[in-house]
Design an enzyme around this catalytic site. Structure first.
Site, short mmCIF file in Angstrom:
data_model
loop_
_atom_site.label_atom_id
_atom_site.label_comp_id
_atom_site.label_asym_id
_atom_site.label_seq_id
_atom_site.Cartn_x
_atom_site.Cartn_y
_atom_site.Cartn_z
CG PHE A 30 30.36 -22.39 3.36
CD1 PHE A 30 31.04 -21.94 4.48
CD2 PHE A 30 30.02 -23.73 3.29
CE1 PHE A 30 31.40 -22.81 5.51
CE2 PHE A 30 30.37 -24.62 4.30
CZ PHE A 30 31.05 -24.16 5.41
CB CYS A 31 26.38 -19.77 -1.51
SG CYS A 31 27.34 -21.04 -2.36
CE1 TYR A 39 25.66 -26.51 -6.55
CE2 TYR A 39 26.57 -27.20 -4.43
CZ TYR A 39 26.51 -27.32 -5.80
OH TYR A 39 27.30 -28.26 -6.43
CB CYS A 96 25.57 -23.42 -0.42
SG CYS A 96 27.28 -23.35 0.20
#
Length: 414
Positions: free
Chosen positions: A139-140, A134, A137
């Site tokens: 963490f992304c 995403y 996101c």
């Protein structure tokens, strides 16, 4: 092809979404008062009432029409089969099925998911990495920060957060997922958990660029457990770098500091982001508008999924943000918790260092930059810029990541 009734309801739903979003945009842009928490209550009530009654009503009609359409199709199929007491002809799908299975076996991770974006820092280098993500996101964003900083080529597959069809091929239910093609006995290697992914790639870079990723992955065992209905994945070694047979080129105190701050990012900093990005319903809508623009949702999602994600997602995340505020014991004014966390990081870097890694960013710097870039287009980030010295660290970090300055830092030879 959708039934006429379905098309009408879908059109009505999108019109309702668009009308409410236009109202929100007009009132938000033309009245700075709505940026104040206390003065945004009337707007929140207006949006909430419209959203609740409009969405529930239209969605109920949509479900009813869809069920009726399904019964009609089922009745039509039965009538075709029973016509003149003749059974329906059986289709020979064996060749198609075997062809589909062979294709899946040859390229089991792709499943016809074309890249949403192709990142090419060096056109001469091959591309064997695909990031399922995403776009906003945290963490992304952290994984992208690492890949961009070191100039690593990769493809991006933007996952539809409503349908999640792009990740049906894996049992792992989260993002990011990084896939390396041409590795392992199955012809691909799936890597999960942002911190583990970064440690794995950095271990390969510091050890041997040609090191077997599959072998390195075995140094990061996963512990799978159940917490109610939720599957929990734990990687005990995810903050450790595996130097293998090479000499450690850094002081142990530096490595320990880096690990501690990377853990702090995952277990502290990220927890203040959602309550701030979705502090009020108006800010929640503003955030989702930015998510849509940053992620090119118009290209990667259908209009129905896009409006559903913006319209209902803003409401859901606004409610979840309030729950997270209580769960993590944040201050009543969550902005103060955000400022406190950022100032804690700046104090950790200290006045004598440009980055925590010194003159060049280390993995802790990249982690903080990555998760904070996830809210760069939100009101929370603007307030953060105005009330702290965060941009003195963030601006050179952004330049270093976007300029792939890590390419000039040659990994030590072994």
């Amino acid at each position: 092809m959708a039934a006429p009734g379905l098309a009408c309801v879908r059109s009505l739903y999108l019109t309702h979404c668009n009308s409410l979003l236009r109202t929100f945009t007009f009132r938000h842009v033309h009245s700075s008062a709505f940026r104040d928490v206390n003065k945004s209550k009337n707007l929140n009530k207006y949006l909430l009432s419209n959203l609740t009654f409009g969405s529930v009503g239209i969605f109920s009609i949509y479900v009813a029409v869809k069920l009726k359409h399904a019964r009609t199709v089922h009745a039509s199929v039965e009538s075709l089969g029973n016509e003149q007491n003749k059974p329906c002809a059986k289709l020979d799908v064996s060749s198609k099925t075997s062809k589909s299975l062979s294709s899946a076996k040859a390229n089991p991770w792709h499943f016809d998911n074309l890249p949403s974006k192709q990142i090419r820092h060096d056109k001469e280098k091959p591309v064997n990495l695909t990031l399922y993500q995403y776009v906003t996101c945290p963490f992304c964003c952290k994984v992208r920060a690492y890949l961009d900083y070191y100039g690593i080529n990769y493809n991006i597959v933007e996952v539809d957060s409503i349908k999640r069809t792009q990740t049906k091929w894996t049992s792992y239910s989260k993002v990011p997922i990084l896939v390396c093609d041409g590795v392992g006995p199955d012809g691909f290697l799936e890597m999960n958990d942002s911190s583990m992914i970064i440690s794995l790639l950095q271990s390969q870079r510091l050890g041997n660029a040609d090191a077997d990723l599959n072998k390195l992955l075995s140094f990061y065992p996963v512990i799978v457990s159940k917490s109610g209905r939720k599957t929990v994945y734990e990687y005990p070694n995810k903050y450790f770098l595996m130097y293998q047979d090479g000499a450690v080129d850094r002081e142990m105190a530096e490595l320990r500091e880096e690990r501690e701050w990377r853990s702090w990012v995952d277990n502290n900093l990220v927890h203040v982001l959602s309550p701030n990005a979705y502090r009020t319903l108006s800010e929640s809508f503003e955030s989702f508008h930015w998510f849509s623009e940053a992620g090119d949702w118009e290209k990667s999602m259908t209009s129905f999924s896009r409006y559903t994600c913006i319209y209902l997602g803003a409401l859901v995340m606004w409610a979840i943000g309030g729950r997270l505020k209580r769960r993590y014991g944040l201050e009543d004014d969550v902005r103060q918790s955000l400022y406190k966390s950022v100032n804690e990081w700046l104090e950790g870097v200290g006045p004598s260092r440009k980055f925590m890694g010194g003159d060049n960013p280390n993995l802790a710097d990249l982690a903080v930059y990555g998760v904070m870039s996830a809210i760069e287009g939100c009101q929370a980030f603007k307030d953060l810029s105005d009330n702290t010295n965060f941009m003195e660290w963030y601006t050179p970090m952004k330049k270093a990541v976007q300029g792939s300055e890590g390419l000039s830092h040659v990994a030590p030879s072994r």
